[in-house]
Each structure stands twice: as C-alpha cells, then as structure tokens.
Design an enzyme around this catalytic site. Structure first.
Site, PDB file in Angstrom:
ATOM      1  N   GLU A  59     -27.960 -26.610  -7.868  1.00  0.00           N
ATOM      2  CA  GLU A  59     -28.959 -25.912  -7.067  1.00  0.00           C
ATOM      3  C   GLU A  59     -29.639 -24.766  -7.818  1.00  0.00           C
ATOM      4  OE1 GLU A  59     -28.977 -25.978  -2.694  1.00  0.00           O
ATOM      5  OE2 GLU A  59     -27.946 -24.063  -2.988  1.00  0.00           O
ATOM      6  N   LYS A  61     -31.247 -21.519  -6.939  1.00  0.00           N
ATOM      7  CA  LYS A  61     -31.221 -20.635  -5.768  1.00  0.00           C
ATOM      8  C   LYS A  61     -31.222 -19.181  -6.217  1.00  0.00           C
ATOM      9  CE  LYS A  61     -27.393 -20.605  -3.265  1.00  0.00           C
ATOM     10  NZ  LYS A  61     -26.405 -20.995  -2.228  1.00  0.00           N
ATOM     11  N   LYS A 121     -34.716 -28.284  -0.424  1.00  0.00           N
ATOM     12  CA  LYS A 121     -33.752 -27.707   0.499  1.00  0.00           C
ATOM     13  C   LYS A 121     -34.437 -26.616   1.300  1.00  0.00           C
ATOM     14  CE  LYS A 121     -28.954 -26.236   0.843  1.00  0.00           C
ATOM     15  NZ  LYS A 121     -27.765 -25.723   0.132  1.00  0.00           N
ATOM     16  N   GLU A 170     -27.464 -33.036   6.883  1.00  0.00           N
ATOM     17  CA  GLU A 170     -26.367 -32.074   6.785  1.00  0.00           C
ATOM     18  C   GLU A 170     -25.671 -31.891   8.123  1.00  0.00           C
ATOM     19  OE1 GLU A 170     -26.739 -28.318   4.437  1.00  0.00           O
ATOM     20  OE2 GLU A 170     -26.556 -27.391   6.424  1.00  0.00           O
ATOM     21  N   ASN A 191     -21.366 -29.499   5.288  1.00  0.00           N
ATOM     22  CA  ASN A 191     -21.443 -28.118   4.828  1.00  0.00           C
ATOM     23  C   ASN A 191     -20.139 -27.414   5.189  1.00  0.00           C
ATOM     24  OD1 ASN A 191     -22.131 -25.436   4.240  1.00  0.00           O
ATOM     25  ND2 ASN A 191     -24.262 -25.754   4.793  1.00  0.00           N
ATOM     26  N   GLU A 221     -20.892 -29.811   0.550  1.00  0.00           N
ATOM     27  CA  GLU A 221     -21.768 -28.695   0.230  1.00  0.00           C
ATOM     28  C   GLU A 221     -21.074 -27.359   0.514  1.00  0.00           C
ATOM     29  OE1 GLU A 221     -25.512 -29.102   2.370  1.00  0.00           O
ATOM     30  OE2 GLU A 221     -24.981 -31.167   2.823  1.00  0.00           O
ATOM     31  N   SER A 222     -21.317 -26.402  -0.353  1.00  0.00           N
ATOM     32  CA  SER A 222     -20.901 -25.001  -0.184  1.00  0.00           C
ATOM     33  C   SER A 222     -19.438 -24.758  -0.547  1.00  0.00           C
ATOM     34  CB  SER A 222     -21.139 -24.493   1.254  1.00  0.00           C
ATOM     35  OG  SER A 222     -22.506 -24.499   1.573  1.00  0.00           O
TER      36      SER A 222
END
Length: 262
Positions: A59, A61, A121, A170, A191, A221-222
C-alpha cells in the site's frame, strides 16, 4: 450501515466530496473518459492474486485516522516503483483526501508509471467513483460492506466488473462475509481493524476465513507486521495480504517483503 463514529464521518465527508467532484467533472464526461481510455483490461488484479503462493498487496499510504501521518516525506511514485521492483503482486493506492491524505492524482500517476495492477482504495458510495477509478487507470476497486446496502454491493460489483475492474469486497464480521458472498464477490477481504475502536486483531481473519467457501480469493487486511503473521494467515488459507504501515515505515522494503515470504 456504518459501525462507528469515525467511519460515519468519513462516509459523510465522502458524499460531500463526490457531490463536489460531480460539479467539477460531470458524470457524462467521466464516462466518456472511460470509453476513450479503457487502459487496463483482462482483470490483472484478480490474476495476480490467483498466482501460486502468498500474494502481497503493498500500500501507498501517507496517513490514517488511527496513526496520523505515517510518511511525511511521500515520494509516491518512487514508493510504487520500489514495490514493483521488489515483486509486489499489486499496489493499493489511497485516494481519500481528508482522513488518509490521499489524492486521485497519486492513483493516476502510479497507474501510468508501473505495470503492476493498482487497487483504488477509497470509500466508494457512488457509481461515479467506479467510473472515475477506471478512468484514472485502476485495475481494481475496494467496496466496503459496512457502508453499503446489499443492492449497492451487488450493483457496484457488477458495474465495476463490466468496466474490466476487479472488486475486493471488504468485510469485518460474519454478517458482512455472508453479504459479500450473496453479492457474488469473487475476492473477499477481511479487515482485522475494528471500525469502532480501531483495535487490530489478526484472529479476526483466521476466524472468518473458516466461513468463506474454498474457491473464493481471500485477502487479509490490516495489522500484518511479521513473517509469523503471514505464516499464520497462509496456514489459515489466505491467498493474499494487504500490507500498508509496515512497508511504509520500512527503510528497506525489499528486505521486509523477502522476510515475509515464508
């Protein structure tokens, strides 16, 4: 259908943003741009995640509501090139401008610079954003089950795929996984961040993976920080991980991703 105060704020702000963007570039103009510049076809994002072994979505970000500014120095094109050089399966680009300090320009320039498929995203609440993603050069979009109704999930996924975009749906809990499956999602993300508290728990992915049918592409994710995290997710049956902060803070992204390829 939102689940927390910060998410409510982001969604409300997104509606205002899209309303303004529609005045700057009317919908027919964006649709025409899609027809003139079809760009990427053949669902390269989906194909990348179907490859053997664990796929890495890296990512780009600058900031997040939970962490604040992550990268004050933000050479986004250099970061994207580095991700491509180290073998990222796909690149996720934040375009939400206020809470994540993203920008549509980041997506467009990155998509024009690298051959790696690019995921937009953002908090998609309007079909305008889907056409916009296609025009900007995205290969895929994110749809967040927590902020969309069932009909929106289905219709937005169908629209995106008709434009040649892959769709990552998601989810955060059992109900959202069921809704994602009912919408026809081929790629389901879990997530690990609780949208109400912003706490992260990797067990969320491991628990929810058990109710996702085999044959569905799955993305965790995350909160993925270590080789051990990746190993656990691989053993749980995940096809891909989306990693943002860990790579953005790394001074040696190549060494970091190589260590995670367990």
């Amino acid at each position: 259908m939102t689940t927390g105060t910060i998410l409510d704020e982001i969604v409300e702000d997104t509606y205002l943003r899209v309303a303004f963007e529609r005045t700057v570039r009317p919908f027919p103009e964006v649709m025409e741009g899609c027809a003139i510049r079809p760009r990427r076809t053949g669902y390269p994002f989906t194909r990348a995640l179907e490859a053997e072994g664990m796929s890495f979505i890296c990512e780009v970000k600058k900031a997040s509501p939970s962490k604040g500014v992550i990268a004050r120095d933000f050479p986004y094109l250099d970061i994207a090139r580095e991700y491509e050089d180290i073998g990222a399966s796909a690149i996720s680009v934040l375009t939400e401008p206020h809470f994540f300090k993203g920008h549509n320009l980041y997506l467009e320039e990155i998509a024009d610079t690298v051959r790696t498929p690019v995921l937009r995203k953002d908090f998609i609440v309007d079909e305008y954003q889907i056409y916009q993603a296609k025009e900007l050069g995205a290969s895929a979009i994110l749809l967040i089950a927590a902020i969309l109704k069932d009909k929106q999930l289905h219709d937005y996924r169908f629209l995106a795929e008709s434009l040649g975009l892959s769709v990552l749906v998601e989810t955060h809990n059992e109900e959202e996984v069921e809704r994602a499956m009912s919408s026809g999602a081929e790629i389901i993300g879990v997530n690990n961040r609780d949208l109400r508290t912003f706490n992260v728990d990797l067990e969320n992915s491991i628990r929810l993976r058990k109710i996702i049918p085999d044959g569905t592409i799955t993305v965790s994710e995350s909160g993925i920080r270590t080789p051990e995290d990746v190993r656990r997710l691989r053993e749980a049956g995940f096809d891909a991980v989306l990693v943002g902060e860990t790579f953005m803070r790394s001074g040696d992204k190549k060494a970091t991703i190589e260590a995670m390829r367990v």
